[in-house]
Structure formats: structure tokens, C-alpha cells
Design an enzyme around this catalytic site. Structure first.
Site, PDB file in Angstrom:
ATOM      1  N   GLU A  10      -3.052  10.625   2.899  1.00  0.00           N
ATOM      2  CA  GLU A  10      -4.189  10.682   3.822  1.00  0.00           C
ATOM      3  C   GLU A  10      -4.318  12.086   4.408  1.00  0.00           C
ATOM      4  OE1 GLU A  10      -4.850   6.493   6.003  1.00  0.00           O
ATOM      5  OE2 GLU A  10      -2.864   7.329   6.285  1.00  0.00           O
TER       6      GLU A  10
ATOM      7  N   GLU B 260       0.830  -1.208   0.000  1.00  0.00           N
ATOM      8  CA  GLU B 260       0.000   0.000   0.000  1.00  0.00           C
ATOM      9  C   GLU B 260       0.863   1.256   0.000  1.00  0.00           C
ATOM     10  OE1 GLU B 260      -3.111  -0.287   3.003  1.00  0.00           O
ATOM     11  OE2 GLU B 260      -3.108   1.883   3.228  1.00  0.00           O
TER      12      GLU B 260
END
Ligand SMILES: *[C@@H]1O[C@H](CO)[C@@H](O)[C@H](O)[C@H]1NC(C)=O
Ligand SMILES: *[C@@H]1O[C@H](CO)[C@@H](O)[C@H](O)[C@H]1NC(C)=O
Ligand SMILES: *[C@@H]1O[C@H](CO)[C@@H](O)[C@H](O)[C@H]1NC(C)=O
Ligand SMILES: *[C@@H]1O[C@H](CO)[C@@H](O)[C@H](O)[C@H]1NC(C)=O
Ligand SMILES: *[C@@H]1O[C@H](CO)[C@@H](O)[C@H](O)[C@H]1NC(C)=O
Ligand SMILES: *[C@@H]1O[C@H](CO)[C@@H](O)[C@H](O)[C@H]1NC(C)=O
Length: 274
Positions: free
Chosen positions: A126, A122
Site C-alpha cells: 500500500e 490478504e
């Protein structure tokens, strides 16, 4: 890839079960055989969410709405367990992702634009709704969460909730770069991720969405704290807006297969179908 013309309204009618975490895999190829092949993008593509979107390319997941409005895709958290997300049906094996977006406000509300593989590699951008001064980068190799130094936050001069910005991830087998409005904020070299063993290196798709990390009824205390504190749903709704997504696959392929994969999770074991 096939095309079905579905209106945004029809898309909203598709009901999917709610999951809170955006990190999920239906078939983990590191310990499961027969995980399905993945469509490769194999080229580059630009998606403007001011027009329409093709739900067979961008699959809607989870509870909560995504609608096209004011020249953008609008992802909204209105009630507990809303965590609307779209995932690309195509995968990249090393590549580039550019997302022009505006993060959602709201304490505990997390907006994210990430690349993720079925074995939980990943690479993340964010945004915490209650934090107007910092943007976050992170990565995971095969879902390994033990090392807490992977995440890194960066100060910005304008609130990510106020304006659209260009958040880019450029991912090769040597290094990952995170770019913000044309400035490189971070570079991670292969060897810096536990000698490559935690370096993202399997085909990833694009996952863009918003969720309430501050939902105290559905999250652990540590998650709520990380998200910036409890979310007051009396203040809802909160929306994240996405204008444009550009994706480029650094491999020329038609599909990627897990056929030769072993527990190593190495890119060398990904079969490329031309
Ligand atoms: C495979 O590994 C994942 C991640 O560690 C785990 O959640 C899942 O339960 C495992 N599945 C099987 C079939 O062992
Ligand atoms: C994107 O693909 C087109 C062909 O489909 C090509 O002409 C163009 O140069 C590519 N752009 C980039 C940035 O790779
Ligand atoms: C959507 O945005 C793109 C890029 O700004 C533009 O070229 C296109 O004309 C727009 N489409 C509509 C329907 O506004
Ligand atoms: C925003 O994030 C930065 C970096 O993690 C942190 O130092 C700061 O205290 C945060 N601000 C708020 C209001 O939470
Ligand atoms: C996870 O990564 C750390 C290094 O960051 C390593 O020490 C640990 O053994 C890894 N765990 C697994 C299950 O591979
Ligand atoms: C995003 O920024 C990069 C530079 O980091 C630039 O090359 C690219 O054209 C920008 N993309 C969009 C969609 O604005």
C-alpha cells in the site's frame, strides 16, 4: 478461461456499484456453503498494460476510471467515492505477484496492489499519496484485524509517486516475502502469524486499485487519519499507473474448490481440481 475482445472504451461503459473498501467478499466460505469454484492460474503469466487488457481476466470494479495510456493502466480518483479497481479472474494458491507501478499522489489517496481470498486472507502493498518517504506492507488472516502489529512501513529513497518500481510478493505455505526492486524488505513466517491461524493460506486473486482514504464524507475519522489526513477534492484528479503484472501460481491446478472447507480456513481444506 474464455476471451472476449472489448475495447478499453467499452470497458469504461460497464457500470458497477461503488464500494469504498477494497476488502470485500461476495461469499465467505468459512460460514457459507456453496461458494463458487475459482479458476486457478495454474501456471505463470505476464500482463503488459501498454497494449490491451482482457476484461474477462481483469474485471473492473467500483466507480472511477481505468484507462490505458502512455504505456500503463491509469487508475484515477477524480471525485468522492471513486475507487477504481481491477481483480484477476484467476486465483493463486501460494504464488508470486510482481507489479511494476507508480503510486498516486494526493493527501489521503491510497494506491494498493494486493492478494486477497474470499475468506479475507490478504497480503498487501500500500502507498499513501501524501507520504513520499515510506511504503507499506500488511497482511490479514481471515479478516482478523485485532492485532495492530501486522503492518510494517519501510523507508525508500525515491518517492513511490515519482517513478515506477517493482513491488513483489512471494508467498509459500512457509513464509511471505515482500520485495522492492529486487531487495527483500520483509519476511513473515507461518508461525509468526498467531501460530499460523492468521497466516494467509487460501486461494487469492489479485486486486489493484486506488481509493480516497481521506474522503471525510465517506470514511471514519480513524481511516482518514490512517490515510494521512483529509483529501482536498479541489486538487483532483490523482492517478496510479501500472505497467506490468506478473503472476505465478505455485499450485498446478485448473480450479480451486471450497467444497471441503471448514471454519479453520486451512490450506489443507482447499480442494485442488487438476
Ligand atoms: C460470515 O462472516 C463474515 C466475516 O466475519 C461476516 O461479515 C458475514 O456476515 C458472515 N455471514 C454469515 C452468513 O454469517
Ligand atoms: C512460465 O511458464 C512457461 C511455460 O508456460 C515456462 O516455460 C517458464 O519457465 C515459466 N517461468 C517461470 C518463471 O516459472
Ligand atoms: C509492451 O511492453 C513490452 C515489455 O516492455 C514490450 O515487449 C511490448 O513490445 C510492448 N508493446 C507495445 C505495443 O508497445
Ligand atoms: C510517512 O510514513 C512514515 C511511516 O509511517 C511516518 O513516520 C512519516 O511521518 C510519514 N510522513 C508523512 C509526511 O506523513
Ligand atoms: C485475531 O487474532 C488475534 C491474534 O493476533 C487473536 O488473539 C484473536 O483471538 C483473533 N480473533 C479471532 C476472532 O479469531
Ligand atoms: C521484479 O523483481 C524481481 C526481483 O525481486 C525480479 O525477479 C522480477 O523479474 C522483476 N519483475 C519485473 C516485471 O520487472
Amino acid at each position: 478461461m474464455y476471451c472476449i475482445a472489448l475495447s478499453a472504451a467499452a470497458l469504461l461503459a460497464i457500470l458497477v456499484p461503488a464500494t469504498l473498501a477494497q476488502t470485500y467478499t461476495a461469499c465467505n466460505p468459512l460460514n457459507t456453503t456453496g461458494c463458487p469454484n475459482m479458476d486457478a492460474l495454474g501456471a505463470n503469466a505476464t500482463f503488459h498494460f501498454n497494449e490491451t487488457w482482457n476484461p474477462s481476466i481483469w474485471e473492473k470494479h467500483n466507480q472511477g476510471t481505468v484507462r490505458l495510456d502512455s504505456g500503463a493502466a491509469v487508475f484515477t480518483v477524480k471525485r468522492r467515492k471513486d475507487s477504481p479497481e481491477i481483480r484477476s479472474s484467476f486465483y493463486l494458491l501460494f504464488g508470486r505477484l510482481e507489479v511494476v507501478m507508480r503510486a498516486a499522489p494526493g493527501q489521503g489517496i491510497i494506491s494498493s496492489a494486493i492478494l486477497q481470498s474470499e475468506c479475507l486472507d490478504e497480503i498487501d502493498w500500500e502507498f499513501k499519496g501524501g507520504n513520499t518517504t515510506h511504503i507499506l506492507t500488511n497482511y490479514f488472516g481471515k479478516g482478523n484485524q485485532t492485532d495492530l502489529t501486522r503492518g510494517r512501513d519501510f523507508a525508500v529513497t525515491t518517492a513511490p509517486q515519482d517513478d515506477f518500481h517493482n513491488y513483489t510478493i512471494d508467498w509459500t505455505k512457509e513464509r511471505i516475502q515482500w520485495w522492492y526492486d529486487g531487495n527483500m524488505m520483509r519476511e513473515l513466517n507461518y508461525a509468526d502469524a498467531w501460530e499460523g491461524k492468521n497466516y494467509p493460506q487460501t486461494p487469492m486473486n489479485i486486486r489493484i486499485g486506488v481509493w480516497a482514504g481521506g474522503d471525510t464524507e465517506n470514511n471514519r475519522e480513524g481511516t482518514v487519519e490512517w490515510a494521512g489526513g483529509p483529501t482536498d477534492f479541489g486538487q483532483a484528479p490523482w492517478s496510479m499507473l501500472v505497467k506490468t503484472v506478473y503472476a505465478k501460481d505455485y499450485t498446478v491446478a485448473k480450479e480451486y474448490s471450497w467444497e471441503n472447507m471448514d471454519a479453520s480456513g486451512s490450506f489443507e481444506k482447499v480442494k485442488i481440481i487438476e
